[in-house]
Design a protein around this motif. Structure first.
Motif, mmCIF file in Angstrom:
data_model
loop_
_atom_site.group_PDB
_atom_site.id
_atom_site.type_symbol
_atom_site.label_atom_id
_atom_site.label_comp_id
_atom_site.label_asym_id
_atom_site.label_seq_id
_atom_site.Cartn_x
_atom_site.Cartn_y
_atom_site.Cartn_z
ATOM 1 N N PHE A 186 30.905 35.174 37.603
ATOM 2 C CA PHE A 186 32.141 35.010 38.362
ATOM 3 C C PHE A 186 32.392 36.236 39.222
ATOM 4 C CE2 PHE A 186 32.602 32.558 34.455
ATOM 5 C CZ PHE A 186 32.948 31.302 34.947
ATOM 6 N N GLY A 187 33.064 36.026 40.360
ATOM 7 C CA GLY A 187 33.360 37.120 41.267
ATOM 8 C C GLY A 187 34.403 38.063 40.703
ATOM 9 N N ARG A 188 34.374 39.308 41.168
ATOM 10 C CA ARG A 188 35.357 40.286 40.698
ATOM 11 C C ARG A 188 36.772 39.862 41.070
ATOM 12 N NH1 ARG A 188 30.466 41.786 39.827
ATOM 13 N NH2 ARG A 188 29.551 43.679 40.688
ATOM 14 N N ARG A 189 36.942 39.408 42.306
ATOM 15 C CA ARG A 189 38.264 38.978 42.765
ATOM 16 C C ARG A 189 38.781 37.832 41.906
ATOM 17 N NH1 ARG A 189 41.646 37.701 47.365
ATOM 18 N NH2 ARG A 189 42.107 35.476 47.386
ATOM 19 N N THR A 190 37.909 36.873 41.609
ATOM 20 C CA THR A 190 38.307 35.705 40.823
ATOM 21 C C THR A 190 38.787 36.111 39.436
ATOM 22 O OG1 THR A 190 36.713 34.317 41.992
ATOM 23 C CG2 THR A 190 37.530 33.495 39.890
ATOM 24 N N ILE A 191 37.988 36.940 38.761
ATOM 25 C CA ILE A 191 38.364 37.378 37.414
ATOM 26 C C ILE A 191 39.650 38.201 37.455
ATOM 27 C CG2 ILE A 191 37.626 38.676 35.384
ATOM 28 C CD1 ILE A 191 34.733 38.173 36.247
ATOM 29 N N PHE A 192 39.721 39.125 38.403
ATOM 30 C CA PHE A 192 40.867 40.025 38.531
ATOM 31 C C PHE A 192 42.150 39.238 38.792
ATOM 32 C CE2 PHE A 192 42.838 43.879 40.700
ATOM 33 C CZ PHE A 192 42.832 44.664 39.560
ATOM 34 N N PHE A 193 42.066 38.276 39.715
ATOM 35 C CA PHE A 193 43.251 37.490 40.068
ATOM 36 C C PHE A 193 43.737 36.640 38.889
ATOM 37 C CE2 PHE A 193 44.969 33.368 41.431
ATOM 38 C CZ PHE A 193 46.104 33.788 42.105
ATOM 39 N N TRP A 194 42.823 35.886 38.283
ATOM 40 C CA TRP A 194 43.245 34.993 37.202
ATOM 41 C C TRP A 194 43.645 35.763 35.950
ATOM 42 C CZ3 TRP A 194 44.957 30.457 38.084
ATOM 43 C CH2 TRP A 194 44.481 29.732 39.176
#
Length: 280
Positions: free
Chosen positions: A109-117
């Protein structure tokens, strides 16, 4: 070669990689000849610096100081001293499991995706804990169910923070700045985090202490609002650097690509310098 993942990319060419890094550094020097702290606030580097500063501050906004005062928080939520200590040990254990879980998430998973969720889930958890804290004020003192519910949800929030927020931060702050200004950008980001952390560590005891503001568990409503601000910042400002070279990130920032479009925008390193066919 030891740093390269040859199993993931059997066609990896170390000479090509080094040549690309040299060209990227030359390109960055053409864009900004100075390498100083002031350079972090000029041109496209301003956007990159503000992003890494925001990412560092998000760890505080997601309620890290509440977790730092976990034992005292559990006591103010209604648990006795022994159970508060036991719950604190559980909190740190779940935090460790969360960190180990990050190793499994990041390759897929992307960093942005993990960070956001991670922040989105954390906001909900803090909101629920704060709501239970309000309900506890009007409940019978003999009712310990709310205290246990608050404690268990705080344990879960520690797991989420260490799974999807705190460790992802370090990937983002190292990948988003330009290669020439990375060390200075990280210093500025860490400084902003330290300042905000001082403020948070001053106000959190006042929030929890019955002889001060007496918010107790309802203090998490404040941190839920703070975490929501971080979630909004991530959605609109934090791009996706996963599987991007430094050169590609430079081009994306120079073209002003929206953070939400980083992952899907195609760029070519040929745009950096004439004669890029040397990399073939």
């Amino acid at each position: 070669m030891r740093l390269a993942s040859t199993e993931k990319d059997p066609a990896f060419n170390v000479d090509k990689e080094i040549a690309l890094r040299v060209l990227t550094t030359q390109h960055e020097r053409q864009q900004n000849a100075e390498i100083s702290f002031l350079s972090c606030f000029r041109g496209t580097d301003l956007r990159r610096t503000l992003i890494v500063m925001g990412c560092y501050c998000i760890t505080v906004l997601s309620g890290s100081t509440v977790r730092a005062y976990a034992t005292y928080f559990f006591q103010q939520a209604g648990l006795d001293t022994e159970q508060s200590f036991n719950m604190s040990i559980g909190l740190y254990a779940l935090g460790l499991l969360g960190l180990l879980g990050t190793w499994l998430l990041m390759p897929y998973f992307g960093r942005r995706t993990i960070f956001f969720w991670g922040q989105a889930v954390q906001t909900v958890l803090l909101l629920i804990v704060g709501g239970l804290g309000v309900a506890q004020r009007h409940a019978s003192k003999s009712d310990s169910s709310l205290a246990w519910a608050i404690g268990l949800l705080l344990l879960l929030s520690s797991f989420v923070a260490n799974l999807a927020i705190s460790p992802i931060l370090y990937a983002l702050v190292s990948e988003i700045p330009s290669s020439l200004l990375r060390n200075k950008s990280v210093v500025l980001a860490r400084f902003s985090y330290a300042v905000l952390n001082v403020v948070a560590n001053v106000i959190t005891p006042y929030q929890l202490n019955p002889s001060a503001w007496n918010w107790r568990a309802s203090a998490d409503l404040f941190w839920a609002g703070a975490c929501l601000l971080g979630t909004v910042f991530t959605y609109f400002s934090v791009p996706e650097p996963k599987d991007r070279t430094i050169a590609e990130l430079d081009l994306l920032f120079e073209r002003g690509v929206s953070a939400r479009e980083f992952a899907d925008t195609e760029v070519s390193v040929r745009d950096i310098v004439d004669g890029a066919e040397k990399l073939e």
